[in-house]
Design an enzyme around this catalytic site. Structure first.
Site, PDB file in Angstrom:
ATOM      1  N   LYS A 104      22.702  62.750  29.020  1.00  0.00           N
ATOM      2  CA  LYS A 104      22.248  61.642  29.802  1.00  0.00           C
ATOM      3  C   LYS A 104      23.016  61.953  31.304  1.00  0.00           C
ATOM      4  O   LYS A 104      22.396  61.745  32.078  1.00  0.00           O
ATOM      5  CB  LYS A 104      23.002  60.314  29.375  1.00  0.00           C
ATOM      6  CG  LYS A 104      22.180  59.925  28.182  1.00  0.00           C
ATOM      7  CD  LYS A 104      23.093  58.610  27.376  1.00  0.00           C
ATOM      8  CE  LYS A 104      22.052  58.328  25.995  1.00  0.00           C
ATOM      9  NZ  LYS A 104      22.830  57.003  25.507  1.00  0.00           N
TER      10      LYS A 104
ATOM     11  N   SER B  82      21.364  51.648  23.532  1.00  0.00           N
ATOM     12  CA  SER B  82      22.156  52.147  24.713  1.00  0.00           C
ATOM     13  C   SER B  82      21.770  51.573  26.161  1.00  0.00           C
ATOM     14  O   SER B  82      22.505  51.790  27.061  1.00  0.00           O
ATOM     15  CB  SER B  82      22.289  53.699  24.928  1.00  0.00           C
ATOM     16  OG  SER B  82      21.056  54.148  25.131  1.00  0.00           O
TER      17      SER B  82
END
Length: 812
Positions: free
Chosen positions: A748, A705
């Site tokens: 996140k 990611s």
């Protein structure tokens, strides 16, 4: 040659000169020879055989000395001159000789000739006065008396040897005979052999004899104690047998009463017929065994376990949905999805219970397997306790962290010493019902080694289709676990085997935002730590801003465990202050103590801030981007830095990076090379080397990611333009520039908020995940959904793209 004076122990200068001085050396292993003794010896080694052959060619004498170390040539200097009385050469050239000791001597010099050593010796001569002194005579008599005691205790001295020693009147002769008869280490005998002074030699020998007698006495006492205990055990056995006979005569059999009570205890548990049959069979075996037989203890323990386990006892489940909702809300803030799933289970189970009427076609519902996954400190274990409370069931927690042995789950065979059932049946015994809530904590920390794989053993436990007949190795009977509500907890699912993961319903327990942490602290944590630190009745609290500062500058986590520790630190120091001010007395009761901690007082109590966000630049910088990562402890911000220098197009990535993240860096560079003609990079990428670094190199980092963050950092370096400040990003980059969706979105985004980011770039496929987030998170961040790297570059480098070579060009 006359050796009479030598044998008597009388020495003078004339006799000394008549004694031969050079002899072949006979090295012996762990054998010390003394004068005035005769002993047969087998000579099987080369050096010994050569020494005997040489002595036979001379005057039948040789010097015998003990080797210091076996199979080494060096001997002790002290030894005895021995005469060969008889000898027999065997067919293999080995010798059987009978040696008679003549006198003690010490090696003065030696000459080595191949396998033969010739030694010159000096006799060991002590000054012995005639007639013998009173002290010598007293020592000799004491020695003879002590040796008689030694012979009685050791039982290894012959009658002939004892009689000879009783008659000896020469101290040298007496010492040699006793030393030869003593069973002590060779080193001690060599020490006694080398003492020249007769008085000192007798004293040393007496000391050795007394020590051996004392050791034998202690051994005899120990043996007597052991024998006494054995006799006591046998006596108790006989008395028990007699007591049984007396009870039988009176019609009262104590043993049978015990067996009947055990059988009734098993029957009261109402087990299945198979279990009852097995128990009665083992009980019949136990009746035939003696009470002290080892197998009797094993069978008794086995039957007691059967009697202790719940076989049919079932607790009634609560069916009040409003009460269940109230309990969950009172114990936990937020956690909406887990609460909904628990309420669904309660509703379904209640509907099944309503169908328990004749002809209604009721079928017992199977217990679900729930898995709570989330960062540490988010309330997974306490949520399991709340589930048990809402259902009105017993709650038992089983810690699986670090478990390596399969037998911890399935138990050991009862034939092993100290065998026990596994943790599952131990938890069922503790619960006392067949439908408890069992929490399998830290299931992702289960390991495996040569003793087996506990995760494989859990497959049967956590399978609703199989756990109705779970078999424990100790019990050797199937046990019904189908009505148990299993809840597992984990920080990550990556280490769990897929077959085990497939059996569980995954419920994510996300991290908390700042607003949620503030509410949890004020409603749950502050009252808890206040009571734990002795301030339960005092009016002590925190301002909202003080708690926000603790969250921002003293903790960096998704849960609230660290926040609870910091609050406790503050209140411990407040408790000390209250005591110093003499609160808690009759004059100043504790409930009159009032204090509200603001941000200044918190900083004074906690000291220097732990987290200052040094890794983040306040202004935009060329080559620096901020990615977002997910870890087992929550979300984290991932700064990425890039520098360029002349080279051949190579890419170096540092910062403790995993293979997947290295591949993401290569993909990002390859993508930029494929579109370099669309941007004004200035130089050919093939003539530049790039060094990408992700700070905090001690922390391992991996995952796909970070692809877009790596591409943005490289792009910024190439175009010498800084990205838009205060903007974090996440997304997997493909070779054609597409952005793929990511997981762990909430963690996140919470990391972005903690690090004071104002906006984020997310893959467009995560738009639905964004919509499901709390309003607190969505209002704290501006979001840009993109499908490709070009769209991300447009958000971050608008001015540069406006002046680029072909801003309208399409991506390949």
């Amino acid at each position: 040659m006359n050796f009479l004076s030598v044998l008597k122990g009388n020495w003078n200068e004339k006799s000394k000169n008549e004694i031969p001085r050079e002899f072949p050396l006979l090295p012996l292993r762990d054998l010390v020879l003394f004068p005035h003794t005769m002993i047969p010896v087998f000579i099987t080694y080369k050096m010994g055989m050569v020494a005997v052959s040489e002595a036979l060619q001379r005057d039948m004498r040789l010097f015998a000395a003990c080797l210091k170390v076996q199979d080494a040539g060096e001997t002790y200097p002290s030894g005895s001159v021995m005469r060969i009385v008889q000898h027999l050469r065997l067919p293999d050239n080995t010798f059987r000789v009978v040696l008679q000791g003549e006198y003690r001597a010490v090696i003065a010099s030696s000459v080595k000739q191949k396998d033969l050593a010739l030694v010159k010796v000096e006799p060991i001569m002590g000054a012995l006065m005639e007639p013998l002194s009173v002290e010598i005579i007293a020592l000799m008599r004491t020695l003879q008396k002590s040796f008689r005691q030694y012979a009685e205790l050791s039982k290894k001295v012959s009658i002939e040897t004892l009689a000879t020693i009783e008659k000896v009147e020469n101290p040298e002769h007496l010492a040699n005979l006793i030393c030869n008869a003593l069973i002590v280490k060779a080193e001690r005998k060599i020490a006694l052999l080398g003492i020249g002074d007769p008085l000192k030699r007798l004293e040393a020998l007496l000391e050795t004899l007394e020590m051996e007698n004392e050791i034998f006495g202690i051994q005899r006492n120990i043996s007597a104690q052991v024998k006494s205990r054995m006799e006591k055990t046998q006596r108790e056995y006989l008395l028990n047998e007699q007591l049984k006979e007396i009870h039988k005569e009176l019609g009262q059999d104590a043993g049978e009463d015990e067996f009947l009570e055990l059988e009734r205890a098993i029957e009261r548990k109402r087990p299945r017929g198979e279990v009852l049959l097995k128990a009665r069979k083992e009980l019949a075996r136990l009746r035939r065994l003696q009470p002290l037989a080892p197998e009797a203890g094993v069978l008794r323990g086995y039957l007691e376990w059967i009697a202790a386990l719940p076989w049919s006892d079932c607790s009634a489940d609560a069916g009040d949905l409003k009460e269940a909702a109230h309990i969950l809300d009172a114990n936990h803030l937020a956690l909406h999805k887990p609460k909904e799933r628990i309420m669904e289970f309660i509703a379904v189970h209640h509907l099944f219970s309503l169908g328990q009427t004749p002809g209604a076609g009721y079928e017992r519902s199977k217990g679900p397997i729930l898995c709570f996954v989330g960062p540490p400190g988010t309330g997974k274990t306490s949520l399991g306790k709340s589930v048990a409370q809402t259902l009105g069931r017993q709650f038992v927690r089983i810690s699986l962290g670090g478990l390596r042995d399969e037998a911890e789950i399935r138990g050991h065979r009862k034939t092993y010493v100290a065998a026990l059932p596994g943790k599952i049946l131990q938890a069922m015994r503790k619960a006392g019902t067949i439908n408890p809530v069992l929490l399998l904590d830290e299931i992702d920390k289960v390991a495996s080694d040569f003793r087996g794989d506990p995760a494989a053993a859990l497959l049967e436990v956590l399978d609703p289709e199989q756990n109705a007949a779970f078999t424990d190795h100790y019990l050797e009977l199937s046990y019904d676990l189908s009505q148990v509500l299993f809840i597992t907890t984990a920080n990550s699912l990556h280490t769990l085997p897929y077959p085990l993961l497939d059996r569980m319903e995954i419920i994510e327990i996300p991290g908390y935002g700042e607003h949620e942490k503030l509410a949890i602290a004020q409603h749950f944590l502050v009252p808890k730590v206040r009571a734990e630190n002795g301030l339960g009745s005092a009016a002590v609290g925190f301002t909202d801003q003080a708690i926000r500062d603790i969250i921002r500058y003293w903790t960096m986590e998704s849960g609230v465990r660290g926040l609870e520790r910091e609050l406790a630190r503050c209140l411990r120091r407040v408790a000390r202050e209250a005591l110093e001010q003499e609160y808690g007395t009759k004059a100043k009761p504790l409930h009159s103590f009032e204090k509200t901690l603001d941000r200044e007082e918190v900083e004074k109590l906690l000291g220097q801030r732990k987290y200052k966000h040094e890794l983040l630049f306040k202004e935009a910088r060329i080559g620096v981007s901020y990615g977002l990562a997910w870890t087992e402890t929550g979300g984290a911000l991932l700064p990425v830095e890039t520098s360029r220098f002349e080279g051949t197009g190579e890419l170096l990535i540092t910062g403790n990076i995993g293979e997947v993240m290295k591949e993401s860096g290569s993909i990002a560079l390859s993508y930029l090379r494929s579109v370099q003609d669309q941007y004004a990079f200035g130089e050919d990428l093939g003539k530049s080397n790039f060094h990408v670094h992700v700070p905090e190199g001690a922390i391992p980092k991996d995952g796909p990611s970070a692809g877009i963050a790596l591409a943005v950092s490289l792009f910024s370096t190439l175009c010498q333009s800084p990205p838009h400040p205060g903007l974090a990003m996440t997304g997997e980059l493909t070779l054609t520039g597409r952005l793929l969706p990511i997981g762990g979105l909430k963690e996140k985004l919470l990391a972005a908020i903690r690090n004071h980011m104002t906006a984020v770039i997310l893959p467009r496929d995560n738009e639905e995940d964004w919509a499901a987030l709390d309003e607190e998170i969505k209002s704290a961040l501006a979001v840009h959904f993109v499908e490709s790297a070009r769209e991300a570059f447009t958000v971050l480098f608008g001015a540069f793209l406006h002046n680029s070579k072909d801003p309208t060009a399409q991506e390949p």
